[in-house]
Scaffold this active site. Structure first.
Site, PDB file in Angstrom:
ATOM      1  N   HIS A 103       0.718  -1.197   0.057  1.00  0.00           N
ATOM      2  CA  HIS A 103       0.000  -0.018  -0.138  1.00  0.00           C
ATOM      3  C   HIS A 103       0.966   1.167   0.059  1.00  0.00           C
ATOM      4  O   HIS A 103       0.679   2.069  -1.045  1.00  0.00           O
ATOM      5  CB  HIS A 103      -1.069  -0.109   0.919  1.00  0.00           C
ATOM      6  CG  HIS A 103      -1.498   1.321   1.356  1.00  0.00           C
ATOM      7  ND1 HIS A 103      -2.592   1.946   0.574  1.00  0.00           N
ATOM      8  CD2 HIS A 103      -1.476   2.145   2.482  1.00  0.00           C
ATOM      9  CE1 HIS A 103      -3.014   3.009   0.914  1.00  0.00           C
ATOM     10  NE2 HIS A 103      -2.207   3.271   2.317  1.00  0.00           N
ATOM     11  N   HIS A 122       3.868   6.782   5.542  1.00  0.00           N
ATOM     12  CA  HIS A 122       2.634   7.384   6.116  1.00  0.00           C
ATOM     13  C   HIS A 122       1.918   6.603   7.111  1.00  0.00           C
ATOM     14  O   HIS A 122       1.264   7.132   8.099  1.00  0.00           O
ATOM     15  CB  HIS A 122       1.692   7.896   5.039  1.00  0.00           C
ATOM     16  CG  HIS A 122       0.823   6.920   4.571  1.00  0.00           C
ATOM     17  ND1 HIS A 122       1.206   6.037   3.361  1.00  0.00           N
ATOM     18  CD2 HIS A 122      -0.264   6.462   4.686  1.00  0.00           C
ATOM     19  CE1 HIS A 122       0.348   5.137   3.279  1.00  0.00           C
ATOM     20  NE2 HIS A 122      -0.814   5.426   3.915  1.00  0.00           N
ATOM     21  N   GLU A 139       0.557   5.204  12.898  1.00  0.00           N
ATOM     22  CA  GLU A 139      -0.474   4.845  12.888  1.00  0.00           C
ATOM     23  C   GLU A 139      -0.528   3.366  13.600  1.00  0.00           C
ATOM     24  O   GLU A 139      -1.110   2.918  14.382  1.00  0.00           O
ATOM     25  CB  GLU A 139      -1.632   4.914  12.098  1.00  0.00           C
ATOM     26  CG  GLU A 139      -2.150   6.471  11.844  1.00  0.00           C
ATOM     27  CD  GLU A 139      -2.596   6.912  12.735  1.00  0.00           C
ATOM     28  OE1 GLU A 139      -4.092   6.876  12.601  1.00  0.00           O
ATOM     29  OE2 GLU A 139      -2.193   7.421  13.824  1.00  0.00           O
ATOM     30  N   ASP A 140       0.334   2.701  12.614  1.00  0.00           N
ATOM     31  CA  ASP A 140       0.153   1.261  12.706  1.00  0.00           C
ATOM     32  C   ASP A 140       1.309   0.448  13.346  1.00  0.00           C
ATOM     33  O   ASP A 140       1.439  -0.574  13.479  1.00  0.00           O
ATOM     34  CB  ASP A 140       0.050   0.680  11.255  1.00  0.00           C
ATOM     35  CG  ASP A 140      -1.084   1.274  10.721  1.00  0.00           C
ATOM     36  OD1 ASP A 140      -2.246   1.696  11.207  1.00  0.00           O
ATOM     37  OD2 ASP A 140      -1.375   1.293   9.363  1.00  0.00           O
ATOM     38  N   ASP A 164      -2.915   8.419  -0.822  1.00  0.00           N
ATOM     39  CA  ASP A 164      -3.202   7.357   0.136  1.00  0.00           C
ATOM     40  C   ASP A 164      -4.521   7.250  -0.061  1.00  0.00           C
ATOM     41  O   ASP A 164      -4.993   5.918  -0.276  1.00  0.00           O
ATOM     42  CB  ASP A 164      -3.067   8.130   1.626  1.00  0.00           C
ATOM     43  CG  ASP A 164      -3.547   6.966   2.641  1.00  0.00           C
ATOM     44  OD1 ASP A 164      -3.425   5.652   2.386  1.00  0.00           O
ATOM     45  OD2 ASP A 164      -3.924   7.538   3.693  1.00  0.00           O
ATOM     46  N   ASP A 211     -24.092  15.041 -26.591  1.00  0.00           N
ATOM     47  CA  ASP A 211     -24.264  15.612 -27.885  1.00  0.00           C
ATOM     48  C   ASP A 211     -23.108  16.627 -27.972  1.00  0.00           C
ATOM     49  O   ASP A 211     -22.939  17.088 -29.185  1.00  0.00           O
ATOM     50  CB  ASP A 211     -25.714  16.288 -28.012  1.00  0.00           C
ATOM     51  CG  ASP A 211     -26.519  15.420 -28.875  1.00  0.00           C
ATOM     52  OD1 ASP A 211     -26.161  14.345 -29.151  1.00  0.00           O
ATOM     53  OD2 ASP A 211     -27.755  15.835 -28.453  1.00  0.00           O
TER      54      ASP A 211
END
Ligand code: MN
Length: 732
Positions: A76, A100, A104-105, A166, A286
């Protein structure tokens, strides 16, 4: 074709299709570190090495983690970096993209990232994490404010670019999410991310986000339109080819090097037009769209001349966005023409560079970093930034250019949260008091203190975008005149003034009652003992209509209590003897009188001092030290206007007074005196120096202290300074 209303059962087929697509290798994991590095020919070797190191670090941090698609998590961030590499973003953006999700992870802290990869990269990663949190607490009704808030918070545009990339990759794999998540994320993408991409001029990302989100939100509608477009394209092919060839041939004949492209409308833009402009699918389809890409700006205008020679232009449909670019930096010529058999044709004409900017927005400015067009590209980039921000950015090298992007996109506003998660827009510089009045006038009027992001904070603190503000109210809390020093919104200011006026009215009445009762007390009577029905004549003589008005005039100094008492008593009793004011006791000053009682700056009375009061026009009841020289004239001519007073000791406030300090002149003595005062927890309001002679100066220091004890302590401390000869309170 009309839009289908119910999309329930039929959807499941499309949902399965979305899920299968999300898991495809080229969608879920479109890049490897090698394919990414292969893209980076526009970076230096050192920069490329740094990107590789960031990838290695992220791979380890995400070791063992997987995406819902079943792929290793690192695929990712690599895909996100690849999206940015396709826009030739700088190496720090790519590193931040790779990193990034590590805050967080995984266990990585922002500070640690900063140590390894430098503060710029760490700041971008941190900004992306914060932005994600903001979006996680959003509210649909406030889409516009959220966009602005996100922009105002992300001081570095690269934060938004990474967040966009992201989201783009997450949208490509949205098929693996549950129904509810898919709809929520798609809605959020349409509401926030696509408009921000548009604002930054990143058309490529904006269009793809819209297409993906529309499909995820309304799979059936999206499919219906897509099929209709394919069918229509077949019918239109002959016409498109004819126009394309005609234009290309004519340009070639004029010696203009150009690409002529038949423009495809996106599914979402068709849907939006059908919905908002109430047009039929046929009406939209059109219109035939073409784009002419040329080499040089002057060729744009020559190409325009050529197409206007081929087909007749429709009046009033010509737009020159080259001379006057859109605020997001978009530059192009737009013209509408009458095509073969009367078919409407829309033509956009721009240079290759303008095309790059149109597709990549701010990132487009990086595309030309390494070649000869760089100079003009950079100028344009600066123009873009200053247009967008209405601020002038500085000239300079590429690093300075990146620096110049770190400015607020909304310099005049701040966006803050209420405790319930609603966003309020306030002008820059707004305080919690402005916030309180913005919520409700009653909240403002009873506001006592506040919490900002959970911490107690002063009411005067300037608010920053993204903060959560909570106002603490108390039923007996009242607006304070000092609020006018930091309240900036007109709503707050006028409400405060209004409330102060009312407060002053009731405070004047209360003070007037005290003053009148004091004088009446000397004649052994009181306001309650008088029969005011019989005393109406006095009211008209004094220019008031009722007792409260009389008391208010006494309290604000328009009528003297002594005069009022004389008139009332003589009207009440014809045999009345003038009262001797000396017999009256002191008035109590409790400290809560607010605006109608003030303390003389001349003598600076403190709680505990023997004090008197004097009604001073424009200032109300001014308290002086009994011996204040400023009162000697009044004392001689109208002694009854001086009211003995008594201050009760529980006054918890700051009082101003003046010290006379005689010092031996030497360098730095002023600073030393001031520092000593501050270290005693007292305030320095003013310093005035009189030079006595070559050796000695007299310093008059205006200070704020809590009471006489505090002052005594301060004076002892000052006397300890060797250069200080003596310290005294100013006598007058
Ligand atoms: Mn991510």
């Amino acid at each position: 074709m009309s839009l289908p209303q119910a999309e329930t059962r039929e959807e499941s087929y499309f949902v399965a299709q979305l899920a299968a697509e999300a898991k495809r290798q080229d969608v879920a994991a479109p890049a490897t570190i090698d394919s990414l590095i292969a893209k980076l020919t526009y970076l230096s070797d050192e920069e490329t090495t740094l990107v590789r190191e960031a990838h290695t670090y992220a791979s380890q941090a995400h070791q063992g983690q997987h995406r819902r698609t079943g792929h290793d998590y690192i695929t990712h961030p690599t895909a996100v970096a690849q999206i940015l590499a396709n826009m030739n973003m700088d190496h720090q953006s790519l590193m931040a993209a790779l990193l990034h999700d590590v805050i967080e992870d995984s266990e990585t802290s922002r500070a640690y990232l900063g140590e390894i990869f430098g503060s710029s990269v760490a700041d971008i990663v941190d900004g992306v994490s914060k932005l994600s949190k903001i979006f996680a607490s959003r509210d649909e009704a406030q889409a516009e404010n959220f966009q602005k808030m996100a922009m105002a918070m992300a001081k570095d545009i690269r934060v938004i670019m990474v967040k966009m990339a992201d989201r783009l990759h997450n949208m490509r794999t949205i098929g693996v999410m549950s129904d509810a998540q898919r709809k929520r994320i798609a809605r959020e993408t349409l509401d926030f991310y696509a408009p921000i991409a548009n604002r930054l001029g990143v058309q490529m990302i904006k269009s793809e986000l819209e297409e993906l989100a529309f499909r995820a939100l309304y799979p059936l509608r999206s499919d219906r339109i897509a099929r209709a477009v394919t069918a229509a394209r077949g019918n239109r092919k002959a016409m498109v080819d004819e126009v394309q060839t005609t234009i290309a041939t004519a340009l070639n004949r004029e010696g203009i090097v150009a690409d002529v492209i038949g423009r495809q409308k996106t599914i979402f833009s068709i849907y939006r037009k059908m919905k908002t402009q109430h047009k039929s699918f046929a009406e939209i389809m059109d219109v035939f769209g073409f784009r002419i890409i040329v080499d040089q700006p002057d060729a744009c205008y020559r190409a325009l001349g050529v197409v206007h020679g081929l087909y007749s232009p429709l009046a009033a449909r010509f737009k020159d966005y080259i001379a006057i670019p859109k605020v997001n930096g978009y530059q192009s010529l737009h013209t509408s023409l009458m095509g073969p058999q009367g078919a409407p044709i829309e033509v956009q004409i721009r240079t290759k560079q303008q095309q790059a900017v149109a597709e990549n927005g701010i990132a487009g400015h990086w595309l030309y970093r390494s070649n000869s067009e760089f100079e003009s590209s950079q100028q344009r980039a600066r123009q873009w930034v200053s247009d967008l921000m209405e601020l002038q950015s500085r000239a300079g090298n590429p690093m300075e250019f990146i620096e110049s992007l770190k400015i607020d996109l909304f310099p005049d506003e701040v966006y803050v949260f209420t405790p319930k998660g609603k966003i309020l827009e306030l002008p820059r510089g707004a305080s919690p008091v402005d916030f309180a009045y913005c919520v409700h006038t009653d909240i403002g009027n009873s506001c006592m203190s506040c919490r900002i992001d959970g911490q107690l904070a002063p009411l005067s603190q300037q608010l920053q975008s993204g903060q959560k503000v909570e106002i603490i109210t108390a039923p007996d809390s009242k607006p304070n005149p000092a609020w006018l020093n930091f309240a900036v919104t007109s709503k707050a200011r006028s409400a405060i003034r209004n409330e102060l006026k009312q407060q002053q009215g009731s405070q004047s009445i209360a003070l007037g009652r005290k003053l009148l009762n004091r004088v009446l007390g000397a004649a052994n009577t009181s306001i309650n003992d008088l029969d005011f029905r019989r005393l109406r004549r006095v009211f008209s003589e004094l220019g008031v209509r009722k007792l409260d008005e009389l008391l208010e005039s006494i309290g604000n100094g328009d009528v003297s209590a002594h005069l009022a008492a004389q008139k009332l008593l003589s009207a009440d009793n014809p045999d009345y003897q003038a009262i001797a004011v000396e017999g009256a006791g002191p008035v109590t000053i409790a400290g809560g009188e607010g605006l109608v009682v003030s303390y003389g700056r001349c003598c600076g009375p403190l709680p505990g001092d023997p004090i008197v009061g004097h009604m001073t026009p424009g200032k109300g009841f001014v308290v002086h030290v009994e011996t204040c020289n400023n009162l000697s004239e009044v004392r001689r001519r109208t002694p009854h206007e001086i009211t003995p007073a008594r201050s009760t000791s529980d006054v918890d406030d700051e009082f101003q007074t003046v010290l006379r300090v005689n010092v031996r002149r030497r360098k730095g003595i002023m600073a030393e005196v001031a520092a000593e005062i501050t270290s005693c927890d007292a305030g320095v309001e003013s310093i005035n120096v009189e030079e006595r002679n070559a050796e000695i100066s007299t310093v008059n220091v205006g200070i704020t202290v809590r009471n006489r004890d505090h002052l005594a302590k301060l004076m002892r401390r000052l006397r300890r300074i060797t250069a200080v000869i003596n310290v005294a309170r100013r006598a007058n």
